[in-house]
Design a protein around this motif. Structure first.
Motif, PDB file in Angstrom:
ATOM      1  N   ALA A   1       0.734  -1.331  -0.016  1.00 40.29           N
ATOM      2  CA  ALA A   1       0.171  -0.077  -0.013  1.00 40.29           C
ATOM      3  C   ALA A   1       0.945   1.274  -0.067  1.00 40.29           C
ATOM      4  CB  ALA A   1      -0.920   0.317   1.291  1.00 40.29           C
ATOM      5  N   ASN A   2       2.109   1.146   0.655  1.00 47.58           N
ATOM      6  CA  ASN A   2       2.847   2.226   0.558  1.00 47.58           C
ATOM      7  C   ASN A   2       3.544   2.386  -0.596  1.00 47.58           C
ATOM      8  OD1 ASN A   2       3.206   3.989   2.991  1.00 47.58           O
ATOM      9  ND2 ASN A   2       4.131   2.422   4.255  1.00 47.58           N
ATOM     10  N   SER A   3       4.165   1.337  -1.346  1.00 45.83           N
ATOM     11  CA  SER A   3       4.761   1.547  -2.526  1.00 45.83           C
ATOM     12  C   SER A   3       3.921   1.681  -3.409  1.00 45.83           C
ATOM     13  CB  SER A   3       5.572   0.417  -2.601  1.00 45.83           C
ATOM     14  OG  SER A   3       4.805  -0.776  -2.894  1.00 45.83           O
ATOM     15  N   GLY A   4       2.787   1.516  -3.443  1.00 43.45           N
ATOM     16  CA  GLY A   4       1.672   1.533  -4.766  1.00 43.45           C
ATOM     17  C   GLY A   4       1.714   0.433  -5.406  1.00 43.45           C
ATOM     18  N   ALA A   5       2.238  -0.601  -5.111  1.00 46.80           N
ATOM     19  CA  ALA A   5       2.160  -1.747  -5.624  1.00 46.80           C
ATOM     20  C   ALA A   5       0.742  -2.291  -5.765  1.00 46.80           C
ATOM     21  CB  ALA A   5       3.029  -2.844  -5.176  1.00 46.80           C
ATOM     22  N   ALA A   6      -0.041  -2.093  -4.682  1.00 42.04           N
ATOM     23  CA  ALA A   6      -1.273  -2.466  -4.695  1.00 42.04           C
ATOM     24  C   ALA A   6      -2.351  -1.422  -4.224  1.00 42.04           C
ATOM     25  CB  ALA A   6      -1.800  -3.399  -3.568  1.00 42.04           C
ATOM     26  N   GLN A   7      -3.422  -0.708  -4.589  1.00 38.62           N
ATOM     27  CA  GLN A   7      -4.081   0.073  -4.269  1.00 38.62           C
ATOM     28  C   GLN A   7      -4.452  -0.274  -2.869  1.00 38.62           C
ATOM     29  OE1 GLN A   7      -4.612  -1.166  -7.081  1.00 38.62           O
ATOM     30  NE2 GLN A   7      -4.418   0.388  -8.834  1.00 38.62           N
ATOM     31  N   ILE A   8      -5.001  -1.200  -2.558  1.00 38.30           N
ATOM     32  CA  ILE A   8      -5.214  -1.452  -0.979  1.00 38.30           C
ATOM     33  C   ILE A   8      -4.486  -2.376  -0.428  1.00 38.30           C
ATOM     34  CG2 ILE A   8      -7.436  -2.106   0.342  1.00 38.30           C
ATOM     35  CD1 ILE A   8      -9.326  -1.371  -1.894  1.00 38.30           C
ATOM     36  N   GLY A   9      -4.079  -2.328   0.592  1.00 40.22           N
ATOM     37  CA  GLY A   9      -3.344  -3.225   1.432  1.00 40.22           C
ATOM     38  C   GLY A   9      -4.255  -3.829   2.440  1.00 40.22           C
ATOM     39  N   MET A  10      -4.000  -5.152   2.699  1.00 37.71           N
ATOM     40  CA  MET A  10      -4.771  -5.729   3.671  1.00 37.71           C
ATOM     41  C   MET A  10      -4.041  -6.162   4.960  1.00 37.71           C
ATOM     42  SD  MET A  10      -6.938  -8.419   1.513  1.00 37.71           S
ATOM     43  CE  MET A  10      -5.384  -9.341   0.633  1.00 37.71           C
ATOM     44  N   ALA A  11      -4.223  -5.781   6.064  1.00 39.53           N
ATOM     45  CA  ALA A  11      -3.431  -6.185   7.391  1.00 39.53           C
ATOM     46  C   ALA A  11      -4.337  -6.659   8.470  1.00 39.53           C
ATOM     47  CB  ALA A  11      -2.705  -5.157   7.893  1.00 39.53           C
TER      48      ALA A  11
END
Lengths: 264, 285
Positions: free
Chosen positions: A70-80
């Motif tokens: 999510a930080n790097s922009g590799a995915a629009q949404i990060g799940m944690a």
């Protein structure tokens, strides 16, 4: 003849791929927590059925990957699925979309039904090594834990507190293998996501509170972690629509009927 | 025209051959490039000989895993090598050729079974047997050794058979003509003559055992622990990489690559010892 058929089908497949790519869909990628991944996939399918112009891809990788991508922009949404979000996630917009209980589980043959938080800590730290010390039969305790870096493990250790896992604890790399190990070994104890309890294992009460959906929603059961969706910047456009869908009663119903707990 | 295509084929084959070598080189370079900086930063001695592996506290000591890898491999050798060599001797010396031609491919089929399946059988069948009869958690060094021992059987058996069959008939006939029994012929002539091939088969099996990951993760229990008995649960170098790679970031990730570097070096050392051993025997012969 055969060659011609092969060539034709090859051209056909390539043109299909190109045609599909060219349709100008909005695409959203989710990555991170393996605990939430199957739910995200289901929700994505439902959302895409209503909004065919959006393509949603769901990837796993673990909570750390969720924060990172999510930080790097590799995915629009990060799940944690972490109790406390790490420093790197401070800049991200976090939305709690579901809650998950962590159940302490033993083999059904085990007569024990309740452990206190202190007993859980002592068992996983290796201070209590025999079931008779907590009121069970005279048998050594086999502790089963997750690998370092797992979201379930770090949530478990943070909630119970002061855990310094004993050296000879067995390590399994998923909720499913923990369940199999505990189901096969009468003297073992492990922990896993509340949604994955089945008849082959027995969840224990912790501090006299049962690990059930009702008890978790009422806030009585202690071992609960939130599941976050992380987005860089503000929620807007299709990303906002998708998260709103997850938080809608329909989305929350999907989450609930598949074993997780709704966010509110 | 003919000459050109001749050269073209040669060049094409050369490119294919070099792409295989360059793949190996690239892999080695990549692992070393990712792992070596970590080793320098953290300290080789601390990395190799500390037994504290606690990534979240920044402690990365892989000594228990090196020990575990060596023990599991040794255990697999103890199970697989005698069984394999004995099986190969029986099949090549005592059984009619027509029967062997059925049995040998059947054994080689063992190699086609995916390692997950071996691991699954280990978890479901072997671990409970060990737990009920010997105690401990069941998922253990012993379970890992037995499963790996079975996994290397096809390698050991089929290469051993090939080298035993390569012993000239005249050697056996000479021995038998001198009045030796079948067993005397086998252990005094056939084994001696095919020694290098048998050792090579065991070494290849060893290579498979030390590199195996999936089955070991499933049956060895994976605790970071220096084993005190075969019933203790252990984590091998390969298992460490595979277990934690999916979650690792930053320093932790580099530490896993560094584990890969060490594994690479261990395998190179073992292979060189082995090939030196083979060469020595060849010279003696």
């Amino acid at each position: 003849m055969l060659k011609r058929i092969l060539l034709l089908s090859f051209v056909f497949i390539i043109s299909l791929i190109i045609w599909n790519c060219g349709k100008g869909k909005t695409s959203i990628t989710l990555a991170g927590s393996t605990a939430f991944q199957p739910f995200a996939e289901k929700l994505a399918d439902q959302y895409m059925a209503i909004h065919p112009e959006v393509a949603i891809t769901v990837q796993g990788g673990g909570s750390a990957v969720g924060v990172q991508s999510a930080n790097s922009g590799a995915a629009q949404i990060g799940m944690a699925d972490l109790v406390k979000l790490p420093e790197e996630a401070k800049a991200l917009t976090a939305t709690v979309v579901a809650k998950d209980g962590i159940a302490i589980v033993v083999n059904p043959q085990n007569k024990i039904t309740n452990l206190t938080t202190d007993q859980v800590r002592d068992i996983f730290n290796g201070k209590i090594n025999n079931w008779k010390e907590v009121g069970g039969v005279d048998a050594p305790i086999t502790v089963v834990s997750r690998e370092a870096g797992s979201g379930t493990r770090s949530s478990f250790e943070q909630i119970v507190g002061n855990i310094n896992l004993k050296k000879d604890a067995l390590i399994q790399d998923s909720n499913g293998t923990i369940r199999e190990t505990v189901a096969n070994d009468a003297n073992s104890v492990g922990y896993l996501s509340h949604g994955l309890i089945n008849e082959k294992i027995k969840p224990l009460k912790v501090d006299d509170q049962e690990c059930t959906t009702e008890s978790i929603i009422a806030g009585k059961y202690k071992l609960v972690r939130p599941i976050f969706l992380l987005v860089k910047g503000n929620l807007e456009g299709e990303i906002k629509n998708f998260i709103d869908f997850i938080l809608s009663s329909e989305g929350q119903q999907t989450i609930k009927s598949n074993g997780l707990l709704p966010a509110k | 025209m003919k000459l050109i295509s001749e050269k073209g084929v040669k060049r094409l084959l050369m490119i294919t051959a070099f792409s295989a070598i360059s793949a190996l080189l690239l892999i080695a370079l990549f692992i070393i490039n990712e792992g070596l900086p970590f080793i320098f930063k953290y300290g080789l001695k601390e990395f190799l000989f500390s037994s504290d592996w606690q990534p979240h506290l920044g402690k990365f000591g892989i000594y228990p895993m090196i020990v575990a890898s060596l023990w599991v491999t040794l255990g697999a050798m103890l199970v697989g090598a005698p069984l394999g060599v004995a099986g190969a001797l029986f099949l090549s010396e005592y059984v009619p050729k027509s029967v062997m031609n059925i049995i040998k491919p059947t054994i080689e089929l063992l190699a086609a079974i995916p390692s997950v399946v071996y691991g699954f059988i280990g978890v479901m069948v072997l671990a409970p047997i060990i737990r009920d009869n010997f105690g401990g958690p069941g998922l253990s060094l012993l379970a890992g050794s037995i499963i790996l021992g079975i996994m290397i059987l096809p390698t050991v058996i089929s290469i051993s058979i090939d080298s035993i069959l390569a012993v000239p008939r005249s050697y056996r006939e000479g021995s038998l003509a001198l009045g030796a029994t079948t067993w005397q012929t086998i252990h005094m002539v056939t084994i001696k003559a095919s020694k290098s091939g048998i050792i090579a088969s065991i070494i290849l099996g060893m290579g498979r055992a030390i590199g195996e990951t999936m089955a070991v993760i499933m049956v060895a229990g994976n605790s970071v622990n220096i084993p005190h008995s075969p019933l203790d649960s252990v984590r091998t170098l390969t298992a460490n990489i595979a277990l934690e790679m999916s979650y690792a970031t930053g320093l932790h990730r580099q530490a896993l690559f560094a584990t890969g570097v060490i594994l690479f070096i261990v395998i190179i050392i073992l292979n060189s010892i082995a090939s030196v051993a083979i060469r020595k025997r060849m010279v003696k012969k």
